[in-house]
Scaffold this active site. Structure first.
Site, PDB file in Angstrom:
ATOM      1  N   HIS A 219     -14.402  -6.639 -12.158  1.00 59.37           N
ATOM      2  CA  HIS A 219     -13.419  -7.534 -11.514  1.00 59.37           C
ATOM      3  C   HIS A 219     -14.058  -8.487 -10.508  1.00 59.37           C
ATOM      4  O   HIS A 219     -13.377  -9.384 -10.003  1.00 59.37           O
ATOM      5  CB  HIS A 219     -12.318  -6.719 -10.823  1.00 59.37           C
ATOM      6  CG  HIS A 219     -11.483  -5.903 -11.758  1.00 59.37           C
ATOM      7  ND1 HIS A 219     -10.789  -6.460 -12.808  1.00 59.37           N
ATOM      8  CD2 HIS A 219     -11.247  -4.562 -11.829  1.00 59.37           C
ATOM      9  CE1 HIS A 219     -10.149  -5.507 -13.474  1.00 59.37           C
ATOM     10  NE2 HIS A 219     -10.420  -4.340 -12.907  1.00 59.37           N
TER      11      HIS A 219
ATOM     12  N   ASP B 233     -10.488   4.435 -18.432  1.00 61.53           N
ATOM     13  CA  ASP B 233      -9.108   4.462 -17.933  1.00 61.53           C
ATOM     14  C   ASP B 233      -8.100   4.141 -19.041  1.00 61.53           C
ATOM     15  O   ASP B 233      -6.892   4.094 -18.792  1.00 61.53           O
ATOM     16  CB  ASP B 233      -8.912   3.550 -16.704  1.00 61.53           C
ATOM     17  CG  ASP B 233      -9.679   2.251 -16.769  1.00 61.53           C
ATOM     18  OD1 ASP B 233     -10.227   1.926 -17.837  1.00 61.53           O
ATOM     19  OD2 ASP B 233      -9.732   1.545 -15.735  1.00 61.53           O
TER      20      ASP B 233
ATOM     21  N   ASP C 295     -12.897  -1.311 -20.721  1.00 62.56           N
ATOM     22  CA  ASP C 295     -12.063  -0.809 -19.629  1.00 62.56           C
ATOM     23  C   ASP C 295     -10.594  -1.168 -19.916  1.00 62.56           C
ATOM     24  O   ASP C 295     -10.309  -2.181 -20.568  1.00 62.56           O
ATOM     25  CB  ASP C 295     -12.523  -1.448 -18.313  1.00 62.56           C
ATOM     26  CG  ASP C 295     -11.857  -0.853 -17.076  1.00 62.56           C
ATOM     27  OD1 ASP C 295     -12.484   0.014 -16.445  1.00 62.56           O
ATOM     28  OD2 ASP C 295     -10.707  -1.247 -16.753  1.00 62.56           O
TER      29      ASP C 295
ATOM     30  N   HIS D  47      -8.511  -2.379 -17.920  1.00 61.25           N
ATOM     31  CA  HIS D  47      -8.166  -3.641 -17.249  1.00 61.25           C
ATOM     32  C   HIS D  47      -9.050  -4.782 -17.758  1.00 61.25           C
ATOM     33  O   HIS D  47     -10.233  -4.576 -18.033  1.00 61.25           O
ATOM     34  CB  HIS D  47      -8.351  -3.491 -15.737  1.00 61.25           C
ATOM     35  CG  HIS D  47      -7.591  -2.345 -15.131  1.00 61.25           C
ATOM     36  ND1 HIS D  47      -8.178  -1.114 -14.876  1.00 61.25           N
ATOM     37  CD2 HIS D  47      -6.302  -2.249 -14.747  1.00 61.25           C
ATOM     38  CE1 HIS D  47      -7.270  -0.304 -14.346  1.00 61.25           C
ATOM     39  NE2 HIS D  47      -6.126  -0.961 -14.258  1.00 61.25           N
TER      40      HIS D  47
HETATM   41  C1  SP5 Z   1     -12.649  -1.044 -12.337  1.00 63.11           C
HETATM   42  C2  SP5 Z   1     -11.175  -0.809 -12.431  1.00 63.11           C
HETATM   43  O1  SP5 Z   1     -10.717  -0.053 -13.285  1.00 63.11           O
HETATM   44  N1  SP5 Z   1     -10.393  -1.383 -11.499  1.00 63.11           N
HETATM   45  C3  SP5 Z   1      -8.983  -1.209 -11.535  1.00 63.11           C
HETATM   46  C4  SP5 Z   1      -8.301  -1.692 -10.319  1.00 63.11           C
HETATM   47  C5  SP5 Z   1      -6.845  -1.322 -10.338  1.00 63.11           C
HETATM   48  N2  SP5 Z   1      -6.272  -1.578  -9.081  1.00 63.11           N
HETATM   49  C6  SP5 Z   1      -4.959  -1.110  -8.806  1.00 63.11           C
HETATM   50  C7  SP5 Z   1      -3.971  -1.453  -9.850  1.00 63.11           C
HETATM   51  C8  SP5 Z   1      -2.593  -1.111  -9.395  1.00 63.11           C
HETATM   52  C9  SP5 Z   1      -1.870  -0.365 -10.469  1.00 63.11           C
HETATM   53  N3  SP5 Z   1      -0.761   0.314  -9.962  1.00 63.11           N
HETATM   54  C10 SP5 Z   1      -0.421   1.474 -10.758  1.00 63.11           C
HETATM   55  C11 SP5 Z   1       0.595   2.304 -10.086  1.00 63.11           C
HETATM   56  C12 SP5 Z   1       0.401   3.770 -10.436  1.00 63.11           C
HETATM   57  N4  SP5 Z   1       1.062   4.594  -9.496  1.00 63.11           N
HETATM   58 ZN    ZN Z   2     -10.092  -0.371 -15.183  1.00 62.14          ZN
END
Ligand code: SP5
Ligand code: ZN
Length: 351
Positions: A169, A294, A205, A207
């Site tokens: 990211h 993930d 990943d 994301h």
């Molecule tokens: C490297 C990587 O996997 N970064 C991921 C960053 C995610 N950041 C937070 C995303 C917010 C998602 N909210 C989910 C709510 C679950 N309770």
């Molecule tokens: Zn991720």
């Protein structure tokens, strides 16, 4: 398979993040790195290689010099501001961000003087705290990635870099999403520029790797291919759409395969094939795998219906293409199953 890891990851030990305004325990925690390292030490067929320091030049080749300067001094400056306020903080999270419309019609941005405002100036969200040990951990994660890359460039078929914090990211002039420096992009850039080879980054990943995409968006020597949860519902929301395909000389060297919320293993592996076909056409000399697990069905903040056996299939599928491969850790937050899912990919690859 040889692997690289660094003790410095333990110095980056955040406590909390802010999720939709709520303070929750950090998901990107020290136990992630430790659990994978412990499992690698116990598994047959894995050999640890010491980290080689590569200095700041490969970092500055990818990241804005001002971002690097900020990250390297941020904690001292934040600690000074906090002390002035009479507050003793273990970590600081940004709470003010430069929305691009803030200065509509008003000319250029200036970097703020205040260290807390500067934290927001260089970042984009509220889950990426700054701590005393963050900079050395982030630098060490880059050295881990570059050391693993050196092993593959010297002839290892594959090597694994236990990068923590993760990297995908982090953009050329912005950190966030648990990432400070883009380990995979720095490794891919170093390999492409020092050896003149063609490099593909495959990002699996959950994301979208907005940072890696941004860094290579205009380049034709590094392909970025990502299979991820549709940004229509998943973080980071602002990139990862199928119609983002690169620009200028880089047109066609970015490939996004967004997947639906109810994605199962079969649908996932179909999406993976789409990414692999574009990699096949690009014919890279080297593959950098941004390995987030993930996508695991039980992941606490993500999840795309993959099982531990799905990860073994992923590893076997990538090995079948026979490319020299640098495997770098990104996300994966199910603490009890994280290591076994990573090991499933590595064992599937050929261990
Ligand atoms: C490297 C990587 O996997 N970064 C991921 C960053 C995610 N950041 C937070 C995303 C917010 C998602 N909210 C989910 C709510 C679950 N309770
Ligand atoms: Zn991720």
């Amino acid at each position: 398979m040889r692997f690289v890891a660094s003790e410095h990851h333990r110095g980056h030990d955040p406590a909390t993040e802010v999720d939709a305004g709520e303070v929750v325990g950090i998901y990107e925690c020290v136990a992630r790195g430790d659990s994978i390292w412990t499992a690698l030490d116990a598994a047959p067929g894995y050999e640890s290689v010491p980290v080689v320091e590569h200095g700041l030049d490969p970092i500055r080749a990818v990241h804005d010099a001002d971002l690097v300067r900020f990250l390297s001094t941020a904690w001292e400056e934040l600690a000074a501001v906090m002390a002035q306020r009479g507050q003793d903080r273990r970590q600081v999270i940004a709470d003010l961000f430069p929305n691009p419309r803030y200065r509509d019609g008003m000319g250029e941005w200036r970097e703020p003087d205040n260290a807390v405002a500067r934290l927001g100036y260089w970042s984009f969200e509220t889950a990426t705290p700054m701590l005393a040990g963050t900079w050395s951990a982030a630098r060490a994660a880059v050295d881990v990635a570059l050391t693993a890359t050196d092993l593959v460039l010297a002839g290892d078929r594959a090597a694994y870099g236990l990068c923590r914090p993760p990297g995908h990211h982090a953009a050329s002039a912005m950190f966030g999403g648990y990432c400070y420096l883009n380990n995979a992009a720095i490794a891919a850039d170093a390999a492409a520029t020092t050896t003149g080879s063609r490099v593909a980054v495959l990002d699996v990943d959950y994301h979208h790797g907005n940072g890696t995409q941004q860094i290579f968006y205009g380049r034709s020597d590094v392909l970025y291919a990502s299979v991820h949860a549709d940004p229509a519902f998943a973080f980071p929301a602002f990139s990862g759409f199928a119609d983002e395909t690169g620009t200028g000389r880089g047109l066609g060297a970015t490939v996004n395969v967004p997947l639906p919320h109810d994605c199962d293993e079969a649908r996932y592996l179909d999406g993976l094939e789409v990414a692999l076909e574009t990699i096949e056409r690009f014919a890279p000399d080297l593959l950098v795998l941004s390995l987030g697990v993930d996508t695991y069905e039980l992941d606490p903040i993500a999840g795309l219906g993959l099982t531990t056996e799905s990860f073994a299939k992923l590893g076997r599928r990538l090995a079948a293409d026979g490319r020299p491969t640098v495997i770098l850790q990104e996300g994966g937050y199910h603490l009890d199953h994280l290591a076994r899912n990573v090991l499933a990919v590595l064992d599937g690859f050929g261990g």
